[in-house]
Design an enzyme around this catalytic site. Structure first.
Site, PDB file in Angstrom:
ATOM      1  N   HIS A 181       0.734  -1.331  -0.101  1.00  0.00           N
ATOM      2  CA  HIS A 181       0.027  -0.264  -0.010  1.00  0.00           C
ATOM      3  C   HIS A 181       0.889   1.268  -0.127  1.00  0.00           C
ATOM      4  O   HIS A 181       0.687   2.463   0.539  1.00  0.00           O
ATOM      5  CB  HIS A 181      -0.975   0.075   1.284  1.00  0.00           C
ATOM      6  CG  HIS A 181      -1.941  -1.371   1.668  1.00  0.00           C
ATOM      7  ND1 HIS A 181      -2.571  -1.527   0.593  1.00  0.00           N
ATOM      8  CD2 HIS A 181      -1.620  -2.121   2.542  1.00  0.00           C
ATOM      9  CE1 HIS A 181      -3.108  -2.842   1.183  1.00  0.00           C
ATOM     10  NE2 HIS A 181      -2.370  -3.325   2.091  1.00  0.00           N
ATOM     11  N   HIS A 182       1.986   1.233  -0.810  1.00  0.00           N
ATOM     12  CA  HIS A 182       2.879   2.399  -0.617  1.00  0.00           C
ATOM     13  C   HIS A 182       3.050   3.102  -2.268  1.00  0.00           C
ATOM     14  O   HIS A 182       4.317   3.105  -2.361  1.00  0.00           O
ATOM     15  CB  HIS A 182       4.171   2.163   0.002  1.00  0.00           C
ATOM     16  CG  HIS A 182       4.094   1.628   1.388  1.00  0.00           C
ATOM     17  ND1 HIS A 182       5.133   0.814   1.691  1.00  0.00           N
ATOM     18  CD2 HIS A 182       3.112   1.769   2.037  1.00  0.00           C
ATOM     19  CE1 HIS A 182       4.785   0.595   3.118  1.00  0.00           C
ATOM     20  NE2 HIS A 182       3.573   1.084   3.313  1.00  0.00           N
TER      21      HIS A 182
END
Ligand SMILES: Cc1cc2nc3c(=O)[nH]c(=O)nc-3n(C[C@H](O)[C@H](O)[C@H](O)COP(=O)(O)OP(=O)(O)OC[C@H]3O[C@@H](n4cnc5c(N)ncnc54)[C@H](O)[C@@H]3O)c2cc1C
Length: 536
Positions: A470-471
């Site tokens: 999730h980056h």
């Protein structure tokens, strides 16, 4: 809102947007509009640290997926991105990390992001911070963002640190201090056992400001550009069919996230002309870099079965969950006060790497995140992610319809080196879990499982199970105006247009070696100074 003119319009109330809304509306003579496609964060899950476990399973997110990943055997990966006030900071695992000085120094040296060296960005990390433990060269207190120590670690966490030491990985009390390497507790964006999202930290205290208008469930459809100047934003509110125009006297600031920001620019006709034509969006400004340069951390994981009730998996039973809820309400302690990922660290996959290139997250249970298997008996998860991938992907429009999900292609493992080092990280995670110190807690590895040994076994396993960390960053990257891959100049102005900036995770030229919430908040803090002309 109809016919109203604002000084600044901010398109997305995420980690960055809420910071900017606060800083820009501090001057009462300035009118600010903050738009957010998602709704409020009133649900208690957004505030309880353990609420994170619900987040990747759908609460407050867009429900997007990647396109088939060519180098992961064409698997389509779930791609959770926030759709709620506070954005990622309202749904993330609350891990507070910043990376290392070399990350930001590389932005300047290798990407031409003048003014973004570690020395220059450190004051913005500190300005945001209300650290409950540290006050030193690296940390500050008194800022809006709660940064706290974990409240409810378990004995298995300490054994994890000892296991690291048995392998020569030291204990580190502060990953955001002088050294990043080692295992230890993360500090968390929490305050008083509650999540400190940017909605809570930056917006709540200024609810009374009459010069700040916040519109929830209102999506920006298009930035309006007249004579090469952004003059407003077309918006639509949930449940309404009519498109409204909000006008901006000074600037439109795009803060819709690493997926949403390029999507909005593309919908506005700002991006690679060829792609815009292909999807039927009239070209307003040919800017080839928009939606390119996508970088993300790919996450691999080990799941082991425990020898007993050593993690929070036991709270899946109803009567125990009720007890946990009570504990939290009465004493602000127990499993509900845990973000479930409070322990981890950084180490090296590549010999001689300039700083750690693998990050670990110890998950105090199994099946915490969507798509990750849950054990029948109590389990523990150890995630590993390679931190400096060279693979680059894209965000593109599927069609000219703003309601269509974007085509997300992180292009994971396009570079074979990323795969090699990720597999090395997975092997290290496995080794940690097999150390004597963890024997009391860990019965056996269940995923990938002892039978999978060779690189090819582990690659197959990873292709079937890898997930996003999730980056996502980089899709509107900072760079020199004469570089065709740049989207914004170092003061975050969109190249070739007036009155338009981007200020969120999308502007980072390279992914930092860490989780990306604190770096995004830093970007927004610095963006405010650029917009208010407090910097050169
Ligand atoms: C599940 C998950 C776990 C994570 N865990 C961690 C962690 O533990 N630690 C950490 O440091 N980082 C973590 N991250 C990453 C971190 O939260 C993000 O990097 C950060 O939130 C990005 O901030 P942003 O402002 O760029 O985008 P976001 O915070 O995503 O904000 C963008 C906002 O804009 C809104 N928006 C989008 N398009 C429009 C539009 N057209 N009109 C109006 N509004 C729009 C969105 O709804 C969203 O609220 C996690 C992220 C996720 C999703």
């Amino acid at each position: 809102m109809r016919d109203k003119v604002f000084d600044y319009i901010i398109t997305g109330a995420g980690s960055a947007g809420c910071v900017l809304a606060n800083r820009l509306s501090a001057d009462p003579s300035v009118e600010v509009l903050l738009l957010e496609a998602g709704g409020s964060d009133a649900h208690p899950f957004f505030h309880m640290p353990a609420g994170f476990a619900k987040m990747t399973k759908g609460i407050g997110s867009w429900g997007w997926s990647t396109v088939p990943q060519k180098h992961l055997k064409n698997r389509v990966l779930r791609y959770t991105q926030a759709k709620v006030i506070g954005g990622g900071s309202s749904i993330n695992a609350q891990i507070y990390t910043r990376g290392v000085p070399a990350d930001y120094d590389a932005w300047v040296r290798d990407a031409g992001a003048q003014g973004w060296s570690f020395r220059e960005v450190l004051p913005y990390f500190k300005r945001a911070e209300n650290n409950e433990r540290y006050a030193n060269e690296f940390h500050g207190y008194g800022g809006p963002l709660g940064v706290s120590n974990p409240i409810s670690p378990l004995p298995i966490c300490e054994a994890f640190f000892q296991a690291g030491q048995e392998l020569g990985i030291p204990f580190n009390p502060d990953f955001n201090g002088a050294h990043q390497e080692g295992l230890g507790y993360y500090q968390l964006t929490q305050s008083n056992a509650r999540r400190s999202s940017t909605s809570v930290a930056y917006l709540r205290p200024i609810r009374g400001r009459s010069n700040l208008t916040v519109r929830l469930r209102t999506q920006a459809l298009r930035v309006v550009v007249e004579n090469a100047r952004a003059t407003g934003v077309e918006v639509v509110s949930a449940g309404s069919a009519s498109v409204q125009l909000a006008r901006a006297r000074r600037e439109v600031i795009v803060t819709s996230g690493a997926m949403g920001s390029p999507k909005l620019l593309l919908q506005s006709g700002i991006g690679p002309a060829e792609h815009l034509r292909a999807v039927g969006v009239p070209v307003v400004h040919d800017l080839p870099g928009v939606g390119g340069n996508l970088q993300d951390h790919l996450d691999l994981f080990i799941i082991a079965e425990c020898t007993g009730d050593h993690t929070y998996d036991r709270y899946n039973q109803l009567h125990r969950a009720a007890w946990a809820g009570l504990q939290y309400m009465l004493w602000k302690k127990g499993p509900v006060a845990s973000s479930l990922f409070e322990t981890g660290g950084f180490w090296y996959a590549e010999k001689g790497a300039r700083s750690p290139d693998i990050q670990f997250h110890l998950g105090l249970g199994s099946g915490i995140e969507a798509g990750v298997a849950r054990m029948h008996n109590p389990g523990v998860t150890l995630n590993s992610a390679y931190l400096r991938p060279r693979s680059r992907g894209t965000v593109r429009l599927a069609s000219a319809d703003p309601a269509a999900p974007p085509m997300i292609d992180p292009n994971y493992w396009a570079e074979p080196r990323d795969r090699e080092l990720a597999i090395e990280g997975l092997r290290m995670a496995r080794e940690i879990m097999r150390q004597p110190a963890l024997k009391r807690f860990v019965m056996a590895e269940r995923l990938p499982g002892d039978a999978l040994k060779t690189d090819s076994d582990l690659i197959d396993y990873a292709c079937a199970h890898a997930k996003t960390d999730h980056h996502p960053v980089g899709t509107c990257r900072i760079g020199p105006a004469n570089d065709s891959t740049s989207v914004v100049t170092p003061d975050l102005r969109v190249i070739g247009l007036e009155g338009l900036r981007v200020a969120d995770a999308s502007v980072m030229p390279f992914i930092p070696s860490c989780n990306t919430n604190a770096p995004t908040i830093m970007v927004a803090e610095k963006a405010a100074d650029h917009i208010l002309d407090r910097l050169d």
